[in-house]
Write an enzyme that holds these catalytic residues in place. Structure first.
Site, PDB file in Angstrom:
ATOM      1  N   HIS A  18       0.843  -1.204   0.000  1.00  0.00           N
ATOM      2  CA  HIS A  18       0.000   0.000   0.000  1.00  0.00           C
ATOM      3  C   HIS A  18       0.872   1.246   0.000  1.00  0.00           C
ATOM      4  O   HIS A  18       2.106   1.171  -0.085  1.00  0.00           O
ATOM      5  CB  HIS A  18      -1.002  -0.024   1.150  1.00  0.00           C
ATOM      6  CG  HIS A  18      -0.373  -0.094   2.509  1.00  0.00           C
ATOM      7  ND1 HIS A  18       0.382   0.919   3.027  1.00  0.00           N
ATOM      8  CD2 HIS A  18      -0.376  -1.072   3.430  1.00  0.00           C
ATOM      9  CE1 HIS A  18       0.802   0.583   4.229  1.00  0.00           C
ATOM     10  NE2 HIS A  18       0.365  -0.632   4.494  1.00  0.00           N
ATOM     11  N   HIS A  21       3.972   1.578   2.329  1.00  0.00           N
ATOM     12  CA  HIS A  21       5.190   0.874   1.881  1.00  0.00           C
ATOM     13  C   HIS A  21       5.844   1.667   0.747  1.00  0.00           C
ATOM     14  O   HIS A  21       7.070   1.805   0.694  1.00  0.00           O
ATOM     15  CB  HIS A  21       4.866  -0.532   1.372  1.00  0.00           C
ATOM     16  CG  HIS A  21       4.076  -1.365   2.345  1.00  0.00           C
ATOM     17  ND1 HIS A  21       2.901  -1.985   2.016  1.00  0.00           N
ATOM     18  CD2 HIS A  21       4.305  -1.652   3.646  1.00  0.00           C
ATOM     19  CE1 HIS A  21       2.437  -2.643   3.058  1.00  0.00           C
ATOM     20  NE2 HIS A  21       3.268  -2.441   4.075  1.00  0.00           N
ATOM     21  N   CYS A 126       1.112 -10.442  20.141  1.00  0.00           N
ATOM     22  CA  CYS A 126       0.310  -9.814  19.075  1.00  0.00           C
ATOM     23  C   CYS A 126       0.884 -10.272  17.735  1.00  0.00           C
ATOM     24  O   CYS A 126       2.021  -9.931  17.400  1.00  0.00           O
ATOM     25  CB  CYS A 126       0.346  -8.288  19.174  1.00  0.00           C
ATOM     26  SG  CYS A 126      -0.429  -7.524  17.724  1.00  0.00           S
ATOM     27  N   CYS A 129       1.823  -7.397  15.264  1.00  0.00           N
ATOM     28  CA  CYS A 129       3.134  -6.771  15.512  1.00  0.00           C
ATOM     29  C   CYS A 129       4.252  -7.794  15.456  1.00  0.00           C
ATOM     30  O   CYS A 129       5.412  -7.427  15.396  1.00  0.00           O
ATOM     31  CB  CYS A 129       3.203  -6.148  16.907  1.00  0.00           C
ATOM     32  SG  CYS A 129       2.108  -4.778  17.185  1.00  0.00           S
ATOM     33  N   CYS A 144      -4.114  -4.629  21.444  1.00  0.00           N
ATOM     34  CA  CYS A 144      -2.940  -3.933  20.914  1.00  0.00           C
ATOM     35  C   CYS A 144      -3.447  -2.648  20.251  1.00  0.00           C
ATOM     36  O   CYS A 144      -4.381  -2.693  19.450  1.00  0.00           O
ATOM     37  CB  CYS A 144      -2.233  -4.815  19.891  1.00  0.00           C
ATOM     38  SG  CYS A 144      -1.200  -3.876  18.757  1.00  0.00           S
ATOM     39  N   HIS A 147      -3.186  -2.737  16.314  1.00  0.00           N
ATOM     40  CA  HIS A 147      -3.960  -3.702  15.523  1.00  0.00           C
ATOM     41  C   HIS A 147      -5.386  -3.912  16.033  1.00  0.00           C
ATOM     42  O   HIS A 147      -6.178  -4.595  15.375  1.00  0.00           O
ATOM     43  CB  HIS A 147      -3.208  -5.040  15.455  1.00  0.00           C
ATOM     44  CG  HIS A 147      -1.928  -4.911  14.684  1.00  0.00           C
ATOM     45  ND1 HIS A 147      -0.718  -4.664  15.290  1.00  0.00           N
ATOM     46  CD2 HIS A 147      -1.689  -4.916  13.353  1.00  0.00           C
ATOM     47  CE1 HIS A 147       0.226  -4.545  14.357  1.00  0.00           C
ATOM     48  NE2 HIS A 147      -0.339  -4.692  13.183  1.00  0.00           N
ATOM     49  N   LYS A 296      -7.188   6.720  10.411  1.00  0.00           N
ATOM     50  CA  LYS A 296      -6.267   5.674   9.985  1.00  0.00           C
ATOM     51  C   LYS A 296      -6.802   5.061   8.685  1.00  0.00           C
ATOM     52  O   LYS A 296      -8.013   4.902   8.536  1.00  0.00           O
ATOM     53  CB  LYS A 296      -6.219   4.611  11.093  1.00  0.00           C
ATOM     54  CG  LYS A 296      -5.037   3.714  10.982  1.00  0.00           C
ATOM     55  CD  LYS A 296      -4.939   2.741  12.154  1.00  0.00           C
ATOM     56  CE  LYS A 296      -3.888   1.702  11.767  1.00  0.00           C
ATOM     57  NZ  LYS A 296      -3.453   0.841  12.779  1.00  0.00           N
ATOM     58  N   LYS A 299      -8.785  -1.003   5.076  1.00  0.00           N
ATOM     59  CA  LYS A 299      -9.566  -1.587   3.980  1.00  0.00           C
ATOM     60  C   LYS A 299     -11.054  -1.485   4.290  1.00  0.00           C
ATOM     61  O   LYS A 299     -11.862  -1.100   3.459  1.00  0.00           O
ATOM     62  CB  LYS A 299      -9.166  -3.052   3.812  1.00  0.00           C
ATOM     63  CG  LYS A 299      -8.951  -3.413   2.353  1.00  0.00           C
ATOM     64  CD  LYS A 299      -8.656  -4.874   2.199  1.00  0.00           C
ATOM     65  CE  LYS A 299      -7.230  -5.074   1.720  1.00  0.00           C
ATOM     66  NZ  LYS A 299      -6.679  -6.360   2.015  1.00  0.00           N
TER      67      LYS A 299
HETATM   68  N1  MSP Z   1       8.622  -6.478   8.468  1.00  0.00           N
HETATM   69  C1  MSP Z   1       8.663  -5.392   9.367  1.00  0.00           C
HETATM   70  C2  MSP Z   1       9.911  -4.564   9.173  1.00  0.00           C
HETATM   71  C3  MSP Z   1      11.206  -5.315   9.310  1.00  0.00           C
HETATM   72  S1  MSP Z   1      12.581  -4.305   8.945  1.00  0.00           S
HETATM   73  C4  MSP Z   1      13.872  -5.181   9.457  1.00  0.00           C
HETATM   74  C5  MSP Z   1       7.441  -4.495   9.142  1.00  0.00           C
HETATM   75  N2  MSP Z   1       6.828  -4.611   7.961  1.00  0.00           N
HETATM   76  S2  MSP Z   1       5.533  -3.749   7.492  1.00  0.00           S
HETATM   77  O1  MSP Z   1       5.095  -4.358   6.260  1.00  0.00           O
HETATM   78  O2  MSP Z   1       4.585  -3.671   8.550  1.00  0.00           O
HETATM   79  O3  MSP Z   1       6.074  -2.320   7.128  1.00  0.00           O
HETATM   80  C6  MSP Z   1       6.153  -1.286   8.082  1.00  0.00           C
HETATM   81  C7  MSP Z   1       6.725  -0.064   7.422  1.00  0.00           C
HETATM   82  O4  MSP Z   1       5.959   0.293   6.263  1.00  0.00           O
HETATM   83  C8  MSP Z   1       6.681   1.201   8.283  1.00  0.00           C
HETATM   84  O5  MSP Z   1       7.750   1.275   9.190  1.00  0.00           O
HETATM   85  C9  MSP Z   1       6.768   2.273   7.218  1.00  0.00           C
HETATM   86  O6  MSP Z   1       8.072   2.324   6.723  1.00  0.00           O
HETATM   87  C10 MSP Z   1       5.849   1.703   6.157  1.00  0.00           C
HETATM   88  N3  MSP Z   1       4.443   2.064   6.403  1.00  0.00           N
HETATM   89  C11 MSP Z   1       3.404   1.205   6.557  1.00  0.00           C
HETATM   90  N4  MSP Z   1       2.250   1.934   6.696  1.00  0.00           N
HETATM   91  C12 MSP Z   1       2.531   3.258   6.651  1.00  0.00           C
HETATM   92  C13 MSP Z   1       1.746   4.433   6.614  1.00  0.00           C
HETATM   93  N5  MSP Z   1       0.424   4.431   6.737  1.00  0.00           N
HETATM   94  N6  MSP Z   1       2.406   5.602   6.406  1.00  0.00           N
HETATM   95  C14 MSP Z   1       3.756   5.662   6.202  1.00  0.00           C
HETATM   96  N7  MSP Z   1       4.508   4.562   6.224  1.00  0.00           N
HETATM   97  C15 MSP Z   1       3.966   3.367   6.606  1.00  0.00           C
HETATM   98  O7  MSP Z   1       7.128  -3.725  10.031  1.00  0.00           O
END
Ligand code: MSP
Length: 517
Positions: A18, A21, A126, A129, A144, A147, A296, A299
């Site tokens: 999304h 990412h 969780c 997380c 949590c 989540h 927030k 979906k």
């Molecule tokens: N797999 C772990 C990270 C391991 S790194 C060694 C993880 N993955 S995640 O898919 O949940 O991705 C989290 C990251 O995605 C956040 O830290 C950020 O970089 C990005 N984002 C996810 N949602 C976001 C928003 N709504 N806004 C901005 N960035 C966000 O955690």
């Protein structure tokens, strides 16, 4: 040559990629391109985190084999990053042997040093997380906060890594390196977390419960805890402990969202310390994108932003531009498809695209489609215009970080506005009617074109595809993909160069979706 080893988080593959990412990885790419233009060599990694309980559960639900599911999902993230024009140097996949071997090497070393112990543990887990939670982490309903789910009760024997002995060292390190965690609010948050003793870090999961993970090298009943495994990607990518790691690690900078500060700024430096490895050089933390109105994105609420949809509607650079322009330092920022399209239309189409197309079309008519060859005889006012543009562009590159990106975009918009105003007030189409004004008009046109070149060069890291097209139209050299100091010098545009016709860089998007309500 200076170096920068830039990393993004590796993303869980249990859901669709999304806009959040996309954000971290696009910002890493913008920073990479800016660093290259400052003569710094860059190694950029991004990719997917494919182990752990939630990925496994998602694979189970998909009906595919686990490996097919992981391949498909990781491929989706990679195709998003490709569509966004990300210049990653390595695409990480934690299910690959090079990574798993290094995770096992870390575990072997810690075990040999006597740092790992086995014991029973009872706790609240969780899955969202992928972390154990303390009661104090939960809301009034025992959920949590991230989540909104009630954690599972776990009672099992696991392998643990004692991290409390490193707490004082970490506090001292943070205090003596005030720039280490940026922005400051997150540094303070980490110091706050470090006020209480640290519980042992549970680094294994019994195979009877979690099937997807790196085998513990000294105990075949367990796989490695997913966070412990994932963090190691940052050194595995650069082939720790080999030469490449020695070259790149001192310049490491981790770009992360605010949700993963604790794992990165507490667990990770302690893991490294235990291995006698220096902490990463820098953490750049950013806030969250939330839906318009501040909710927030979810979906179920239908207020999420699908990056693929935006790319189809207005192109990758429209999304890159919005992300770069609007993320506030440290805070959360709002996003929606209509907001992205409205910014695209008002800034990229109306200001930058329009500027290029007006100037090029006028020149095509009045100067045989060639850049007037007058760089050495510009009128003083026109020269001033180019010099001011060059100075502004150069200023934005003097110091760069994650947090200077919005100001770079704002300055570029400011330049586009003043160039459009210059077109209006100098009115070359009126001047040209008197033949004696020919030289002055040539001077105006050259100054506008050379300034537009500088504007496109300055914005190249943010909108690389369209900037490259615009530079081609002007007959200007492309920005090289190797590290090379870009000096933003005025009067570089070659007189006599034939102009291209591809001036519709940013066709307006009229979409039902695009009306901001
Ligand atoms: N797999 C772990 C990270 C391991 S790194 C060694 C993880 N993955 S995640 O898919 O949940 O991705 C989290 C990251 O995605 C956040 O830290 C950020 O970089 C990005 N984002 C996810 N949602 C976001 C928003 N709504 N806004 C901005 N960035 C966000 O955690």
């Amino acid at each position: 040559m200076s170096r920068l080893y830039l990393t993004t988080p590796i993303y869980y593959v249990n859901s669709m990629p999304h806009v959040g990412h996309a954000h971290t990885t696009v910002m890493a790419d913008v920073m990479k391109r800016m660093a290259l233009m400052r003569g710094t060599d860059v190694f950029l990694t991004t990719g997917t985190d494919e182990h752990g309980q939630k990925n496994y559960e998602a694979a189970q639900k998909s009906g595919l084999s686990t490996m097919d599911y992981l391949d498909k999902q990781s491929g989706l993230f990679q195709s998003l990053f490709d569509a966004l024009g990300i210049g990653y140097d390595m695409y990480v996949r934690t299910t690959r042997p090079y990574h798993m071997e290094r995770v096992q090497e870390v575990e072997r070393r810690l075990k040999d040093k006597g740092m790992l112990t086995q014991k029973p543990y009872r706790g609240l887990y969780c899955v969202g997380c992928e972390q154990f939670k303390k009661k104090s982490d939960l809301d009034d309903h025992g959920r949590c906060a991230d989540h909104l789910t009630v954690p599972e009760e776990m009672d099992e024997v696991n392998w643990f890594f004692k991290i409390e002995p490193y707490r004082e060292w970490l506090i001292g390190y943070i205090k003596s390196h005030p720039e280490w965690i940026q922005p400051e609010q997150f540094k303070n948050e980490v110091l706050e977390l470090l006020r209480a003793p640290l519980e042992d870090m549970c680094i294994s999961r019994p195979k009877s419960r979690v099937k997807l993970g790196v085998d513990m090298p000294f105990d075949s009943n367990y796989v490695t805890y997913v966070w412990f495994d994932a963090l190691i990607n940052y050194i595995a990518n650069i082939k720790w402990p080999d030469e490449m790691y020695k070259e790149w690690w001192p310049s490491s900078a981790h770009l992360i969202g605010k949700d993963i500060v604790k794992t990165h700024c507490i667990f990770w430096p302690i893991m490294l310390k235990a291995l006698d490895i220096e902490p990463p050089h820098r953490f750049w933390v950013h806030g969250y994108w939330v839906a318009s109105g501040g909710q927030k994105m979810a979906k179920s609420l239908g207020n999420g932003v699908d990056p693929f949809e935006v790319i189809n509607l207005a192109g990758a650079d429209a999304l890159r531009f919005y992300l770069a322009k609007n993320m506030r330092k440290g805070g959360d920022s709002q996003i929606s498809v209509p907001m992205i399209i409205s910014t695209y239309n008002s800034e990229l189409a109306n200001k930058i695209g329009n500027l290029l197309s007006r100037v090029v079309k006028f020149t095509a008519r009045q100067f045989d489609g060639k850049v007037p060859d007058v760089a050495d005889k510009l009128h003083a006012d026109d020269l001033k215009l180019v010099q001011a543009t060059a100075e502004t562009a150069a200023r934005e590159y003097r110091e760069t970080s994650l947090y200077t990106i919005p100001s770079l975009v704002q300055s570029a918009i400011g330049i586009a506005e003043s160039l459009n105003a210059y077109v209006d007030t100098s009115a070359p189409w009126a001047l040209i009617k008197q033949p004696e004004n020919h030289d002055r008009v040539a001077s105006i046109v050259y100054a506008l074109m050379d300034s537009t070149r500088l504007l496109l060069e300055m914005l190249y890291p943010v909108i690389p595809t369209t900037s490259k097209r615009g530079l081609e139209v002007l007959g200007a050299s492309p920005i090289p993909s190797q590290p090379l100091v870009h000096d933003f010098a005025p009067l570089r545009l070659k007189g006599g160069a034939l102009l291209g016709q591809d001036t519709a860089l940013f066709p307006r998007v009229e979409s039902e979706e695009a009306s901001v309500t």
